[in-house]
Design an enzyme around this catalytic site. Structure first.
Site, PDB file in Angstrom:
ATOM      1  N   GLU A  16       4.092   4.975  -4.059  1.00  0.00           N
ATOM      2  CA  GLU A  16       4.831   4.874  -2.804  1.00  0.00           C
ATOM      3  C   GLU A  16       5.770   3.661  -2.848  1.00  0.00           C
ATOM      4  O   GLU A  16       5.318   2.549  -3.131  1.00  0.00           O
ATOM      5  CB  GLU A  16       3.842   4.755  -1.636  1.00  0.00           C
ATOM      6  CG  GLU A  16       3.005   6.021  -1.471  1.00  0.00           C
ATOM      7  CD  GLU A  16       1.707   5.809  -0.713  1.00  0.00           C
ATOM      8  OE1 GLU A  16       1.538   4.756  -0.083  1.00  0.00           O
ATOM      9  OE2 GLU A  16       0.841   6.712  -0.773  1.00  0.00           O
ATOM     10  N   LEU A  46       3.328   9.626   1.350  1.00  0.00           N
ATOM     11  CA  LEU A  46       1.998   9.020   1.503  1.00  0.00           C
ATOM     12  C   LEU A  46       0.936  10.062   1.166  1.00  0.00           C
ATOM     13  O   LEU A  46       0.352  10.686   2.041  1.00  0.00           O
ATOM     14  CB  LEU A  46       1.801   8.520   2.940  1.00  0.00           C
ATOM     15  CG  LEU A  46       2.867   7.595   3.516  1.00  0.00           C
ATOM     16  CD1 LEU A  46       2.402   7.028   4.843  1.00  0.00           C
ATOM     17  CD2 LEU A  46       3.208   6.470   2.556  1.00  0.00           C
ATOM     18  N   SER A  47       0.713  10.255  -0.105  1.00  0.00           N
ATOM     19  CA  SER A  47      -0.185  11.310  -0.577  1.00  0.00           C
ATOM     20  C   SER A  47      -0.981  10.784  -1.769  1.00  0.00           C
ATOM     21  O   SER A  47      -0.745  11.177  -2.911  1.00  0.00           O
ATOM     22  CB  SER A  47       0.622  12.544  -1.003  1.00  0.00           C
ATOM     23  OG  SER A  47       1.400  13.043   0.052  1.00  0.00           O
ATOM     24  N   GLU A  48      -1.921   9.905  -1.498  1.00  0.00           N
ATOM     25  CA  GLU A  48      -2.643   9.258  -2.608  1.00  0.00           C
ATOM     26  C   GLU A  48      -3.381  10.259  -3.492  1.00  0.00           C
ATOM     27  O   GLU A  48      -3.411  10.115  -4.713  1.00  0.00           O
ATOM     28  CB  GLU A  48      -3.621   8.197  -2.076  1.00  0.00           C
ATOM     29  CG  GLU A  48      -2.968   6.902  -1.627  1.00  0.00           C
ATOM     30  CD  GLU A  48      -2.363   6.983  -0.232  1.00  0.00           C
ATOM     31  OE1 GLU A  48      -2.559   8.017   0.443  1.00  0.00           O
ATOM     32  OE2 GLU A  48      -1.698   6.016   0.179  1.00  0.00           O
ATOM     33  N   PHE A  63      -2.327  -0.480  -1.877  1.00  0.00           N
ATOM     34  CA  PHE A  63      -3.469  -1.365  -1.625  1.00  0.00           C
ATOM     35  C   PHE A  63      -4.736  -0.647  -2.071  1.00  0.00           C
ATOM     36  O   PHE A  63      -4.891   0.553  -1.831  1.00  0.00           O
ATOM     37  CB  PHE A  63      -3.561  -1.732  -0.140  1.00  0.00           C
ATOM     38  CG  PHE A  63      -2.503  -2.720   0.296  1.00  0.00           C
ATOM     39  CD1 PHE A  63      -2.765  -4.090   0.279  1.00  0.00           C
ATOM     40  CD2 PHE A  63      -1.254  -2.295   0.693  1.00  0.00           C
ATOM     41  CE1 PHE A  63      -1.785  -5.004   0.652  1.00  0.00           C
ATOM     42  CE2 PHE A  63      -0.270  -3.202   1.068  1.00  0.00           C
ATOM     43  CZ  PHE A  63      -0.541  -4.567   1.049  1.00  0.00           C
ATOM     44  N   ALA A  64      -5.622  -1.402  -2.697  1.00  0.00           N
ATOM     45  CA  ALA A  64      -6.833  -0.800  -3.261  1.00  0.00           C
ATOM     46  C   ALA A  64      -7.643  -0.077  -2.197  1.00  0.00           C
ATOM     47  O   ALA A  64      -8.307   0.924  -2.489  1.00  0.00           O
ATOM     48  CB  ALA A  64      -7.682  -1.877  -3.930  1.00  0.00           C
ATOM     49  N   ASP A  65      -7.569  -0.572  -0.974  1.00  0.00           N
ATOM     50  CA  ASP A  65      -8.291   0.066   0.126  1.00  0.00           C
ATOM     51  C   ASP A  65      -7.911   1.551   0.256  1.00  0.00           C
ATOM     52  O   ASP A  65      -8.719   2.378   0.676  1.00  0.00           O
ATOM     53  CB  ASP A  65      -7.968  -0.659   1.433  1.00  0.00           C
ATOM     54  CG  ASP A  65      -8.009  -2.175   1.282  1.00  0.00           C
ATOM     55  OD1 ASP A  65      -8.900  -2.790   1.864  1.00  0.00           O
ATOM     56  OD2 ASP A  65      -7.160  -2.735   0.551  1.00  0.00           O
ATOM     57  N   HIS A 115      -6.670  -4.012   4.055  1.00  0.00           N
ATOM     58  CA  HIS A 115      -5.712  -4.500   3.056  1.00  0.00           C
ATOM     59  C   HIS A 115      -6.288  -5.662   2.259  1.00  0.00           C
ATOM     60  O   HIS A 115      -5.541  -6.466   1.711  1.00  0.00           O
ATOM     61  CB  HIS A 115      -4.404  -4.951   3.716  1.00  0.00           C
ATOM     62  CG  HIS A 115      -3.572  -3.836   4.258  1.00  0.00           C
ATOM     63  ND1 HIS A 115      -3.879  -3.192   5.427  1.00  0.00           N
ATOM     64  CD2 HIS A 115      -2.451  -3.239   3.781  1.00  0.00           C
ATOM     65  CE1 HIS A 115      -2.966  -2.248   5.651  1.00  0.00           C
ATOM     66  NE2 HIS A 115      -2.092  -2.253   4.669  1.00  0.00           N
TER      67      HIS A 115
END
Lengths: 325, 347
Positions: free
Chosen positions: B51, B80-82, B105-107, B151
């Site tokens: 992203e 936004l499509s992890e 972000f790892a979260d 975050h």
């Protein structure tokens, strides 16, 4: 469709049916570990897809796709018995028994394996398609999914990304009316999945998944569309699964009777072939031949050795060994 | 002679020194950017995806300049499509591509956890070695900047129980570059953790292509009395605490794990066997994480060498609060490590 083609598809459908019925028998005997989800009743859909996909294409089968896995293995690898052996968990299986019914794969025949978290490969298929596009290869990447998968977030992420990137993906949604026990119209905003897909803006079509002539024709058109670089295609096959749920049959008796007795795809194809002058004996011979072939595969699976225990710790990583107990 | 003229020589005298500093000291983010650039030049089959990574160069600037150099096919922005990002990488890797994903972000990895755990990590095993998943998932982790609950997390514990995934966790710019290049070369899937608090740290990073081996810890400081095992941001904190301890006559050895899974037990255990005392430092919550694993392993395998129990430094068992003073309460720091060293040294 030429009669010789229809006869070929009739053979393929019988291969699938004999495979699944033989497998059900062996499962009941306790020879097949784990769970069993059959594709009985959905043979036309699978035969049509298997016919048009090449070994250089990629398909992600769902949990009812033993038939398409076996067909691809038989046609492109000449060793369909390795799919049977995989379901028995044997060393001779396509994944040496490590994948089983829900994770049978062989890239040599275009089988990229099921992922038993339904719909997960809706995301994975994008990458295979993207790679083909970046390399300029005319390959199709196909995700075979059930209607239940429409509820997954990855279903929608996938359609969106395939659309914006114009990827060569064939979505083959096998709408058999139920996600285990959930009727399609209760689980989703529409019982007709294509209605939900249309907003993504690429080609989509609903078809009779039990009519092999229609299925074969439409899949052929969709595959050609994708190969020509025209972008993704979504097909919704309206069909019905013969298998109930683990606890038994839960659907209305009249519905079961209708689909098994009036809408059996093999019976319908047989009627068409008979109408074109194919003798009953010739149709009977196809059934006999396929049943015989499957019995050979079952015997192969039963006689095959269990996997080497060393396989249990092999291939966790490419670059590291994993400790044994 | 004007004032401006007299100023000129002074400026020229200063400028080379500054320029020299800029050449020598490279930020963590720039070291990662270098690595991506060198790897893309080396591997035609590599692409980067995520992203806002193309035109914008990523939230932290790690992919800056790559779009201009390698084009939109290989530097690919996504919605936004992890799950679809990691799925795309997985599928492309199955057919021999070498994708590098950025999860901002790892979260947010929770959004693609299934892809990582059930697909990427198991692919090579469940398909009997027929498919490999040579992809790298870069992600910014860790707290300390008021990022709040979504975050700031340290996610290594989410993946420690997942065979098949490699977790790489550099503590400095030099290792960051070498480890990222090694991760991209690797045929195993790598979760590459970039601690946000380290992004601005600087070091003399060699400009050329080099790799730092995966699965190998390094002794960041030699010592003889207490071993501190750490990764990422805990390493500079451990080094600071070790310096303080030296003032009190305690000689501390700091082991930087660098790879968290599979981790280099041999280096850890050899150090503890030598010092007889161990502190394990970890930013994530205490229960079930890296600290728990290291503490158990050291206790089991160095029992005869240990002079006292392993001392753990962890994050508290809470989510990460937004307020910086509250965050300070929750996250461990150099003083906590120093206190743990003092405790361990008492035995």
């Amino acid at each position: 469709m030429e009669t010789s083609t229809l006869l070929g598809l009739y053979r393929d459908m019988w291969l699938i049916r004999a495979f699944e019925q033989g497998l059900e028998r062996e499962f009941e005997k306790g020879n097949v570990p784990g769970m069993l989800h059959t594709g009985l009743g959905q043979e036309a859909t699978q035969a049509a897809l298997a016919w048009h996909l090449k070994s250089t294409d990629a398909f992600f089968p769902d949990h009812r796709c033993h038939g398409i896995n076996a067909l691809a293995q038989h046609r492109h690898g000449g060793n369909g018995e390795r799919i049977m052996a995989e379901l028995f968990g044997k060393a001779t299986g396509v994944c040496s028994g490590k994948g089983g019914s829900l994770h049978s794969a062989d890239p040599a025949v275009g089988n990229f394996g099921d992922n038993a978290v339904e719909g997960s490969y809706m995301a994975t298929v994008l990458g295979v398609a993207l790679a083909a596009k970046m390399r300029g290869q005319p390959n199709v990447a196909c995700a075979i999914i059930g209607d239940g998968t429409v509820g997954r977030g990855e279903f929608h992420e996938s359609l969106n990304m395939a659309a914006i990137w114009d990827l060569p993906v064939l979505y083959a949604c096998v709408n058999n009316g139920y996600a285990i026990s959930m009727p399609v119209g209760e689980g989703h905003a529409s019982a007709d999945i294509v209605d939900m897909v249309q907003g993504y803006g690429f080609e989509s079509r609903q078809l009779d998944g039990n009519d092999i002539v229609e299925a074969w024709t439409v899949v052929g058109e969709a595959v050609e569309h994708i190969r020509s670089g025209a972008g993704p295609y979504f097909l919704e096959f309206k069909t019905w699964r013969w298998q109930g749920i683990f606890a038994g049959e839960f659907r209305p008796e009249a519905e079961v009777k209708y689909w098994k007795e009036e809408r059996d795809p093999i019976m319908l194809a047989g009627e068409t072939l008979a109408g074109r002058g194919v003798a009953p004996n010739d149709l009977e011979a196809v059934e006999q031949e396929m049943t015989g072939l499957i019995e050979e595969w079952i015997a192969f699976a039963l006689e095959s050795p269990e996997p080497d225990p060393a396989k249990a710790t092999a291939d966790v990583y490419v670059g590291w060994e994993v400790d044994s107990r | 002679m004007t004032a401006a003229d007299t100023a000129t020589p002074k400026r020229t005298a200063r400028t080379p020194r500054k320029a020299r500093d800029r050449v020598r000291k490279v930020a963590f983010t720039r070291a990662l950017n270098d690595a991506l650039d060198l790897a893309m030049a080396k591997h035609d089959e590599m692409f980067v995806i995520g992203e806002d990574i193309a035109e914008m160069g990523g939230d932290f600037g790690v992919t800056k300049g790559l779009l201009a150099k390698y084009g939109p096919e290989r530097v690919r922005d996504t919605p936004l499509s992890e799950a679809a990002i990691i799925g795309t990488c997985a599928g492309a890797a199955m057919v021999g591509m070498r994708p590098v994903a950025e999860i901002m972000f790892a979260d947010f990895i929770a959004e693609c956890y299934d892809q990582v755990v059930n697909n990427v990590a198991k692919m090579h095993y469940m398909f009997d070695g027929q498919f490999k998943a040579p992809l790298v998932i870069r992600t910014a982790c860790g707290g300390g900047f008021g990022g709040g609950p979504h975050h700031s997390q340290s996610v290594e514990g989410w993946f420690l129980n997942v065979p098949g995934i490699v977790i790489v966790a550099p503590s400095n710019p030099i290792d960051a570059k070498g480890l990222l290049l090694a991760s991209i070369d690797s045929d195993d899937p790598v979760l590459f953790l970039e601690h946000k608090a380290l992004y601005r740290s600087r070091a003399e990073v060699p400009p050329e292509y080099y790799t730092t081996p995966l699965g190998q810890a390094t002794v960041a400081r030699e010592g003889s009395d207490v071993t501190v095992v750490a990764a990422m941001r805990m390493v500079p904190m451990a080094l600071e605490a070790a310096e303080q301890a030296a003032g009190s006559g305690v000689s501390v050895e700091v082991v930087d794990l660098r790879t968290i899974r599979p981790y280099d037990a041999a280096t850890v255990l050899a150090s503890v066997a030598k010092t007889g005392r161990a502190v394990v430092a970890n930013e994530a919550p205490r229960i079930g994480g890296l600290g728990a694993e290291l503490s158990a392993r050291i206790s089991e395998e160095c029992f005869a060498d240990l002079k006292g129990p392993v001392v753990r430094v962890d994050g508290l068992d809470t989510p990460i609060p937004f307020s910086v003073p509250l965050e300070d309460v929750v996250l461990p720091d150099a003083a906590d490590i120093a206190a743990a060293i003092t405790t361990a040294a008492q035995y």
